[in-house]
Design a protein around this motif. Structure first.
Motif, PDB file in Angstrom:
ATOM      1  N   ARG A   1     -16.931  -4.208 -19.206  1.00 20.97           N
ATOM      2  CA  ARG A   1     -16.426  -5.025 -18.067  1.00 20.97           C
ATOM      3  C   ARG A   1     -14.950  -5.362 -18.493  1.00 20.97           C
ATOM      4  NH1 ARG A   1     -19.691 -10.485 -19.700  1.00 20.97           N
ATOM      5  NH2 ARG A   1     -19.003  -9.549 -21.684  1.00 20.97           N
ATOM      6  N   VAL A   2     -14.479  -4.831 -19.503  1.00 19.25           N
ATOM      7  CA  VAL A   2     -12.912  -4.911 -19.706  1.00 19.25           C
ATOM      8  C   VAL A   2     -12.492  -3.236 -19.268  1.00 19.25           C
ATOM      9  CG1 VAL A   2     -11.144  -5.138 -21.367  1.00 19.25           C
ATOM     10  CG2 VAL A   2     -13.141  -6.400 -21.459  1.00 19.25           C
ATOM     11  N   ILE A   3     -11.682  -3.431 -18.139  1.00 13.84           N
ATOM     12  CA  ILE A   3     -11.297  -2.185 -17.555  1.00 13.84           C
ATOM     13  C   ILE A   3      -9.778  -2.005 -17.736  1.00 13.84           C
ATOM     14  CG2 ILE A   3     -10.826  -0.800 -15.488  1.00 13.84           C
ATOM     15  CD1 ILE A   3     -13.366  -2.581 -14.519  1.00 13.84           C
ATOM     16  N   LEU A   4      -9.241  -0.925 -18.506  1.00 12.90           N
ATOM     17  CA  LEU A   4      -7.894  -0.584 -18.722  1.00 12.90           C
ATOM     18  C   LEU A   4      -7.401   0.341 -17.818  1.00 12.90           C
ATOM     19  CD1 LEU A   4      -5.442  -1.197 -20.678  1.00 12.90           C
ATOM     20  CD2 LEU A   4      -6.399   0.649 -22.102  1.00 12.90           C
ATOM     21  N   VAL A   5      -6.304   0.039 -17.522  1.00 16.14           N
ATOM     22  CA  VAL A   5      -5.624   1.028 -16.463  1.00 16.14           C
ATOM     23  C   VAL A   5      -4.091   1.236 -17.065  1.00 16.14           C
ATOM     24  CG1 VAL A   5      -4.788   1.601 -14.069  1.00 16.14           C
ATOM     25  CG2 VAL A   5      -6.743   0.070 -14.594  1.00 16.14           C
ATOM     26  N   GLU A   6      -3.725   2.292 -17.220  1.00 11.55           N
ATOM     27  CA  GLU A   6      -2.566   2.898 -17.824  1.00 11.55           C
ATOM     28  C   GLU A   6      -1.618   3.370 -16.720  1.00 11.55           C
ATOM     29  OE1 GLU A   6      -2.641   5.402 -21.310  1.00 11.55           O
ATOM     30  OE2 GLU A   6      -4.773   5.016 -21.581  1.00 11.55           O
ATOM     31  N   SER A   7      -0.930   2.659 -16.270  1.00 10.39           N
ATOM     32  CA  SER A   7      -0.118   2.955 -14.914  1.00 10.39           C
ATOM     33  C   SER A   7       0.942   3.991 -15.421  1.00 10.39           C
ATOM     34  CB  SER A   7       0.792   1.545 -14.633  1.00 10.39           C
ATOM     35  OG  SER A   7       1.815   1.818 -13.382  1.00 10.39           O
ATOM     36  N   LYS A   8       1.175   4.966 -14.619  1.00 10.25           N
ATOM     37  CA  LYS A   8       1.956   6.089 -14.742  1.00 10.25           C
ATOM     38  C   LYS A   8       3.573   5.682 -14.555  1.00 10.25           C
ATOM     39  CE  LYS A   8      -1.446   8.385 -15.665  1.00 10.25           C
ATOM     40  NZ  LYS A   8      -1.781   8.707 -17.195  1.00 10.25           N
ATOM     41  N   GLN A   9       3.709   4.580 -13.882  1.00 12.37           N
ATOM     42  CA  GLN A   9       5.007   4.154 -13.863  1.00 12.37           C
ATOM     43  C   GLN A   9       5.478   2.629 -13.919  1.00 12.37           C
ATOM     44  OE1 GLN A   9       4.824   5.197  -9.051  1.00 12.37           O
ATOM     45  NE2 GLN A   9       6.883   3.924  -9.727  1.00 12.37           N
ATOM     46  N   ASN A  10       6.538   2.157 -14.255  1.00 12.62           N
ATOM     47  CA  ASN A  10       6.758   0.821 -14.417  1.00 12.62           C
ATOM     48  C   ASN A  10       7.104   0.244 -12.851  1.00 12.62           C
ATOM     49  OD1 ASN A  10       9.189  -1.635 -14.745  1.00 12.62           O
ATOM     50  ND2 ASN A  10       7.594  -1.607 -16.432  1.00 12.62           N
ATOM     51  N   ARG A  11       6.023  -0.728 -12.519  1.00 15.10           N
ATOM     52  CA  ARG A  11       6.363  -1.491 -11.306  1.00 15.10           C
ATOM     53  C   ARG A  11       6.504  -2.833 -11.320  1.00 15.10           C
ATOM     54  NH1 ARG A  11       1.318   1.321  -7.911  1.00 15.10           N
ATOM     55  NH2 ARG A  11       1.559  -0.342  -6.756  1.00 15.10           N
ATOM     56  N   GLY A  12       6.685  -3.426 -12.475  1.00 15.61           N
ATOM     57  CA  GLY A  12       6.600  -4.717 -12.699  1.00 15.61           C
ATOM     58  C   GLY A  12       5.473  -5.663 -12.505  1.00 15.61           C
ATOM     59  N   SER A  13       5.499  -6.760 -12.733  1.00 14.19           N
ATOM     60  CA  SER A  13       4.159  -7.724 -12.925  1.00 14.19           C
ATOM     61  C   SER A  13       3.521  -7.607 -11.384  1.00 14.19           C
ATOM     62  CB  SER A  13       4.279  -8.966 -13.095  1.00 14.19           C
ATOM     63  OG  SER A  13       5.413  -9.687 -12.130  1.00 14.19           O
ATOM     64  N   SER A  14       4.345  -7.646 -10.353  1.00 14.56           N
ATOM     65  CA  SER A  14       3.574  -7.477  -8.953  1.00 14.56           C
ATOM     66  C   SER A  14       3.009  -6.041  -8.698  1.00 14.56           C
ATOM     67  CB  SER A  14       4.805  -7.886  -7.941  1.00 14.56           C
ATOM     68  OG  SER A  14       5.854  -6.731  -8.147  1.00 14.56           O
ATOM     69  N   GLY A  15       3.479  -5.038  -9.046  1.00  7.06           N
ATOM     70  CA  GLY A  15       2.778  -3.972  -9.092  1.00  7.06           C
ATOM     71  C   GLY A  15       1.795  -3.682  -9.654  1.00  7.06           C
ATOM     72  N   ALA A  16       1.721  -3.892 -10.992  1.00  9.34           N
ATOM     73  CA  ALA A  16       0.595  -4.129 -12.028  1.00  9.34           C
ATOM     74  C   ALA A  16      -0.475  -4.811 -11.456  1.00  9.34           C
ATOM     75  CB  ALA A  16       0.982  -4.573 -13.330  1.00  9.34           C
ATOM     76  N   ARG A  17      -0.385  -5.913 -10.872  1.00 13.77           N
ATOM     77  CA  ARG A  17      -1.363  -6.823 -10.259  1.00 13.77           C
ATOM     78  C   ARG A  17      -2.009  -5.983  -9.076  1.00 13.77           C
ATOM     79  NH1 ARG A  17       2.459 -12.331 -11.022  1.00 13.77           N
ATOM     80  NH2 ARG A  17       1.292 -12.909 -12.857  1.00 13.77           N
ATOM     81  N   ASN A  18      -1.034  -5.289  -8.014  1.00  8.64           N
ATOM     82  CA  ASN A  18      -1.716  -4.828  -6.938  1.00  8.64           C
ATOM     83  C   ASN A  18      -2.464  -3.645  -7.406  1.00  8.64           C
ATOM     84  OD1 ASN A  18      -0.255  -6.380  -5.173  1.00  8.64           O
ATOM     85  ND2 ASN A  18       1.423  -5.075  -5.090  1.00  8.64           N
ATOM     86  N   ILE A  19      -1.961  -2.906  -8.584  1.00  6.62           N
ATOM     87  CA  ILE A  19      -3.099  -1.873  -9.147  1.00  6.62           C
ATOM     88  C   ILE A  19      -4.450  -2.556  -9.537  1.00  6.62           C
ATOM     89  CG2 ILE A  19      -3.516  -0.201 -10.992  1.00  6.62           C
ATOM     90  CD1 ILE A  19      -0.573   0.140 -11.048  1.00  6.62           C
ATOM     91  N   ALA A  20      -4.331  -3.465 -10.078  1.00  2.00           N
ATOM     92  CA  ALA A  20      -5.683  -4.324 -10.319  1.00  2.00           C
ATOM     93  C   ALA A  20      -6.367  -4.839  -9.282  1.00  2.00           C
ATOM     94  CB  ALA A  20      -5.460  -5.408 -11.404  1.00  2.00           C
TER      95      ALA A  20
END
Length: 256
Positions: A62-81
């Motif tokens: 249930r804990v899903i880890l995503v390693e973003s390939k680029q720094n997108r800020g908190s807004s971008g990280a939230r959008n990925i999720a």
């Protein structure tokens, strides 16, 4: 969409010291139908945060880890999720904050009682290292509208839950980066739903970090003005009025 599932959105940037507490607080919930999507936003920590997530999660799917390939800020990280989220309910939990026992059960029940699209809760404000309470708990108002949100934002992201059966899933404006992105997100959401309801019970801990983007309120003055005047386009005099309200309320919010 999975009807009873809560998708927990957790952006992480240099979060190795704190993310374990966040994960443990989710795993300790009595409501167990959740997924926690943690997006590491290219943290320059040599993989320490990623290693901590894997260690504490202990293989829980249930804990899903995503390693973003680029720094997108908190807004971008939230959008990925958000793009990966499968649940009907969207909850936000920053990697340095903590939910109290029963948070999900109580907030979902509160949401049903209010027949609400968005609910939030009161919270403690704690030291980033010792977890000692620094200020009296912040007790939220009964409800928030778009108009009242222009004056002040009482909704801590880590206390908010959205029912996507009542309002479509929304995404963050990435051009704002990590400064006022959550505020603009809430403003746009309140335009659609009209009202959000606050639960006065204290159900979360907000870690007051010295290095946070909004830790020094002086640095937020210009971004706050930009939101009111340029993003929301409410006009010069209303922008000045709401800035004065925001400054006064913020001053009192952080008084001991």
């Amino acid at each position: 969409m999975k009807d009873d599932m809560v998708s927990i959105i957790t952006p992480m940037y240099k979060g190795a010291a704190f993310v374990g507490d966040a994960i443990r607080s989710v795993m300790a919930q009595d409501y167990q139908n959740w997924e926690m999507i943690i997006v590491d936003d290219c943290s320059p920590d040599g993989g320490a945060g990623i290693a901590e997530v894997r260690k504490v999660a202990g293989g829980d799917p249930r804990v899903i880890l995503v390693e973003s390939k680029q720094n997108r800020g908190s807004s971008g990280a939230r959008n990925i999720a958000l793009e990966k989220a499968q649940g009907r309910y969207i909850a936000f939990l920053d990697s340095d904050d903590i939910w109290h026992d029963g948070f999900l059960t109580k907030q979902l029940n509160f949401m049903k009682q209010k027949d609400a699209a968005l609910v939030f809760t009161s919270y403690r404000r704690i030291d980033e290292e010792t977890k000692e309470e620094l200020l009296r708990p912040f007790v939220v108002p009964d409800k928030v509208t778009y108009k009242s949100l222009l004056k002040t934002n009482p909704i801590a992201p880590s206390t908010a839950i959205i029912d996507t059966a009542k309002t479509p899933k929304s995404y963050f404006d990435e051009k704002l980066g990590s400064m006022r992105d959550d505020y603009v997100y809430l403003l746009h959401l309140l335009k659609k739903i009209g009202v959000a309801y606050g639960n006065k019970e204290v159900l979360a801990d907000y870690r007051m970090r010295k290095a946070s983007a909004t830790g020094d309120k002086r640095k937020v003055i210009k971004p706050q003005w930009n939101v009111l005047y340029h993003e929301e386009k409410i006009g010069l005099l209303p922008s000045i009025y709401n800035m004065i309200c925001w400054a006064w309320i913020s001053y009192n919010k952080y008084r001991k």
